[in-house]
Design a protein around this motif. Structure first.
Motif, PDB file in Angstrom:
ATOM      1  N   TYR B  13      24.752  35.198  22.732  1.00  0.00           N
ATOM      2  CA  TYR B  13      25.134  34.322  21.595  1.00  0.00           C
ATOM      3  C   TYR B  13      26.529  35.117  21.159  1.00  0.00           C
ATOM      4  O   TYR B  13      26.712  36.360  21.186  1.00  0.00           O
ATOM      5  N   ALA B  19      25.798  30.437  23.570  1.00  0.00           N
ATOM      6  CA  ALA B  19      26.788  30.371  24.601  1.00  0.00           C
ATOM      7  C   ALA B  19      26.218  29.995  25.990  1.00  0.00           C
ATOM      8  O   ALA B  19      26.680  29.525  26.678  1.00  0.00           O
ATOM      9  N   VAL B  20      25.192  30.891  26.385  1.00  0.00           N
ATOM     10  CA  VAL B  20      24.366  31.028  27.727  1.00  0.00           C
ATOM     11  C   VAL B  20      23.104  30.851  27.410  1.00  0.00           C
ATOM     12  O   VAL B  20      22.457  31.658  26.673  1.00  0.00           O
ATOM     13  N   LYS B  21      22.362  29.924  28.030  1.00  0.00           N
ATOM     14  CA  LYS B  21      21.100  29.329  27.600  1.00  0.00           C
ATOM     15  C   LYS B  21      20.056  29.645  28.726  1.00  0.00           C
ATOM     16  O   LYS B  21      20.218  28.574  29.609  1.00  0.00           O
ATOM     17  N   GLY B  42      30.569  28.278  29.463  1.00  0.00           N
ATOM     18  CA  GLY B  42      29.715  29.655  29.601  1.00  0.00           C
ATOM     19  C   GLY B  42      29.979  30.388  30.858  1.00  0.00           C
ATOM     20  O   GLY B  42      29.178  31.672  30.948  1.00  0.00           O
ATOM     21  N   THR B  45      31.492  34.057  29.657  1.00  0.00           N
ATOM     22  CA  THR B  45      30.290  34.614  29.057  1.00  0.00           C
ATOM     23  C   THR B  45      29.164  35.295  29.843  1.00  0.00           C
ATOM     24  O   THR B  45      28.852  36.375  29.846  1.00  0.00           O
ATOM     25  N   THR B  46      28.877  34.475  31.051  1.00  0.00           N
ATOM     26  CA  THR B  46      27.917  34.893  32.017  1.00  0.00           C
ATOM     27  C   THR B  46      28.529  36.271  32.555  1.00  0.00           C
ATOM     28  O   THR B  46      27.864  37.147  32.696  1.00  0.00           O
ATOM     29  N   THR B 211      27.397  23.348  29.423  1.00  0.00           N
ATOM     30  CA  THR B 211      27.020  23.964  28.014  1.00  0.00           C
ATOM     31  C   THR B 211      25.952  24.898  28.049  1.00  0.00           C
ATOM     32  O   THR B 211      24.752  24.830  27.421  1.00  0.00           O
ATOM     33  N   GLY B 212      26.321  26.094  28.940  1.00  0.00           N
ATOM     34  CA  GLY B 212      25.336  27.347  28.824  1.00  0.00           C
ATOM     35  C   GLY B 212      24.086  27.044  29.794  1.00  0.00           C
ATOM     36  O   GLY B 212      23.431  28.312  29.817  1.00  0.00           O
TER      37      GLY B 212
END
Ligand SMILES: Nc1ncnc2c1ncn2[C@@H]1O[C@H](COP(=O)(O)OP(=O)(O)O)[C@@H](O)[C@H]1O
Ligand SMILES: [Mg+2]
Lengths: 293, 236
Positions: B13, B19-21, B42, B45-46, B211-212
């Motif tokens: 988050y 951001a990454v789900k 994402g 972010t990953t 989208t994440g």
């Protein structure tokens, strides 16, 4: 000849500003914060040296070393307790905290050492050199101050350019994330920066009070603000900038006092600052870096 | 082929932005694995979470049988995991050589000269500019420097975040050649790209982020041939 006398006092005062400005500039460069309590660390250093020399009769050099040790620890402690928890906070919160720490130090000093001015014994005695039949006088304090400034600048330049910790500091000042990816411990580096800056503040405190011997709990605040100005003047974040800014500020201040007016000297100093920042917003030696694609 | 990196169910988050789900994937020793996806999917972010700059609220990241979440960010590189971040993030005020030395910050002084020679053999341009300040390099040279800097730590797994971003086609080709060369020399690679075509053609396997979330995975070849991927990422 009076001109030369003024110039030398200006350089001497400027050297003290430069040493203080280094603390501001290094901390700003690496932690990206203005440590407004830095000026008060100077005052603490001066008191420690004062008590060590006048009450406990330690030799002056031991007093200076003790003051440096205490200030180094104090600087690291302030960083750890007051600033580190705010690493992710907005810069305004950090600024207000720094002002709070400044008042905290001043008031603690008031409590411990009272508001009665102490007459600071010069750590290098009151001797002076007279030249040209007494027309030009240079005190020992002046010589030691200028020499200390030169030595500190050379040492710091060497340190940041050649040592592992110094390079880690430069890396952190550019990009903390990338520095961590290299394996640099950013928290330890910031702590080290506060330690160095505060140790230098102790030296500045002793030199300042050797030249202007009245010591009170607010002794550090005006030189602190002037040195901060010097750091901005030279380009905050830049070590040579702190030197240049400090020296110029000292010389301008003494000349303004001598040739314009004692009351207006600070106004002149700040007017020059404003003009410089209008022409060079990043300060005299500050760099503005553009990203490449 | 054992997984060298195993990412399990990470959720990252930025404040309230999720951001990454629940992303999970693995990279096996000796592979080139790519994460592709549109801007904002994402990917960075990953990678930043794997390298410890960001933290996941759930799940785990295992690298060579160690849980990375136990270590602060600055300890990760000495485990053999290096990242070339998005936008290169070289030290612009340091010289080329100093940048490379920063890459070897966790290494002993002993092997540095040999490592510099190795990087210079991959990127001869850097050797010519070794005393030059990095901020004066061209974009392509800066990318080479960022890769060289990461290699100085002898990574077992090299993560590259959009190495081709903003580069002329000829330079992109050169960067991908180097990636394949490093792979042949035994480095495992996790490659993030928007340039899906180029990334999938060098990758053993790929994952597609949207989208994440990971929505598709497969071998590089499968993904290149997949009609859905062609439509979404390869311009028809
Ligand atoms: N520093 C940040 N603060 C807030 N939101 C961010 C930040 N960085 C990325 N995001 C958001 O997180 C999502 C994923 O971003 P990112 O990982 O950079 O995507 P990619 O690398 O795939 O382009 C996007 O919606 C982006 O807007
Ligand atoms: Mg990205």
């Amino acid at each position: 000849m009076t001109f030369l006398n003024f110039l030398i006092s200006g350089i001497s005062l400027g050297s003290i500003y430069a040493i203080i400005a280094l603390g501001y500039t290094m901390v700003y460069g690496i932690a990206k914060m203005l440590n407004f309590a830095h000026g008060d660390v100077i005052m603490v250093g001066a008191y420690i040296c004062f008590y060590a020399v006048s009450r406990f009769s330690l030799p002056p050099l031991a007093g200076v070393v003790l003051a440096m040790l205490v200030c180094t620890v104090l600087g690291m402690l302030v960083e750890r307790l007051a600033y580190k928890p705010l690493r992710a906070a907005p810069s305004l919160a950090v600024l207000i905290t720094a002002i709070g720490v400044s008042y905290f130090l001043q008031n603690t000093a008031l409590l411990l050492w009272s508001s009665n001015p102490k007459v600071f014994p010069s750590v290098v005695g009151n001797g002076k050199i007279e030249m040209f039949g007494g027309q030009l006088t240079i005190s020992h304090v002046t010589i030691v101050t200028i020499a200390a400034c030169v030595i500190i600048m050379l040492a710091l330049t060497w340190f940041t350019g050649n040592t592992r910790m110094g390079k880690a500091m430069r890396a952190c000042s550019e990009d903390k994330g990338a520095a961590q990816l290299m394996g640099i411990n950013v928290n330890a580096t910031i702590s080290m920066t506060f330690a160095i800056g505060s140790g230098l503040a102790a030296i500045a405190g002793v030199l300042l009070c050797s030249a202007y011997p009245t010591l009170v709990p607010t002794t550090g605040s005006m030189p602190g603000i002037k040195a901060f100005t010097a750091a901005v003047f030279g380009g905050i974040g830049s070590i040579p900038g702190a030197l240049l800014g400090g020296l110029l500020l000292g010389v301008i201040e003494i000349f303004a006092k001598a040739y314009i007016s004692t009351q207006l000297s600070d106004a002149v100093v700040f007017a020059v600052l404003i003009v410089v920042l209008l022409v060079k917003p990043a300060g005299l030696l500050g760099k503005q870096i553009h990203e490449k694609v | 082929m054992a997984p060298i990196l195993k990412v399990e169910d990470i959720n990252v988050y930025y404040g309230s932005i999720h951001a990454v789900k629940g992303v999970s994937f693995e990279v096996n020793e000796g592979e080139i694995v790519t994460l592709i996806g549109a801007n904002g999917a994402g990917k960075s972010t990953t990678l930043n979470t794997i390298s410890g700059l960001l933290h996941s609220k759930t799940g785990s990241i295992t690298f060579m049988d160690e849980h990375l979440s136990r270590f602060p960010c600055h300890k990760i590189v000495s485990k053999g995991l290096a990242m070339v971040p998005e936008g290169r993030r070289i030290f612009l005020q340091m010289t080329v050589q100093e940048n490379l030395e920063m890459g070897a910050f966790t290494q002993g002084k002993a092997g540095i000269d040999a490592d510099l020679d190795h990087v210079f053999s991959l990127f001869p341009r850097l050797e010519e500019r070794r005393r030059q300040v990095a901020g004066t390099l061209s974009g392509g040279e800066q990318q080479m420097l960022a890769m060289g800097r990461a290699l100085m730590s002898h990574p077992k797994l090299l993560m590259l975040d959009e190495p081709s971003m903003g580069l002329a086609p000829i330079l992109v080709e050169q960067i991908f050649e180097i990636i394949q060369e490093l792979h042949k020399a035994g480095t495992t690679i996790l490659l993030v790209e928007q340039n899906a075509q180029a990334a999938l053609s060098v990758a053993d396997r790929g994952y597609v982020l949207e989208t994440g979330r990971i929505v598709t995975s497969g071998t590089g070849h499968e993904l290149l041939e997949s009609p859905a991927i062609k439509k979404a990422y390869l311009g028809g």
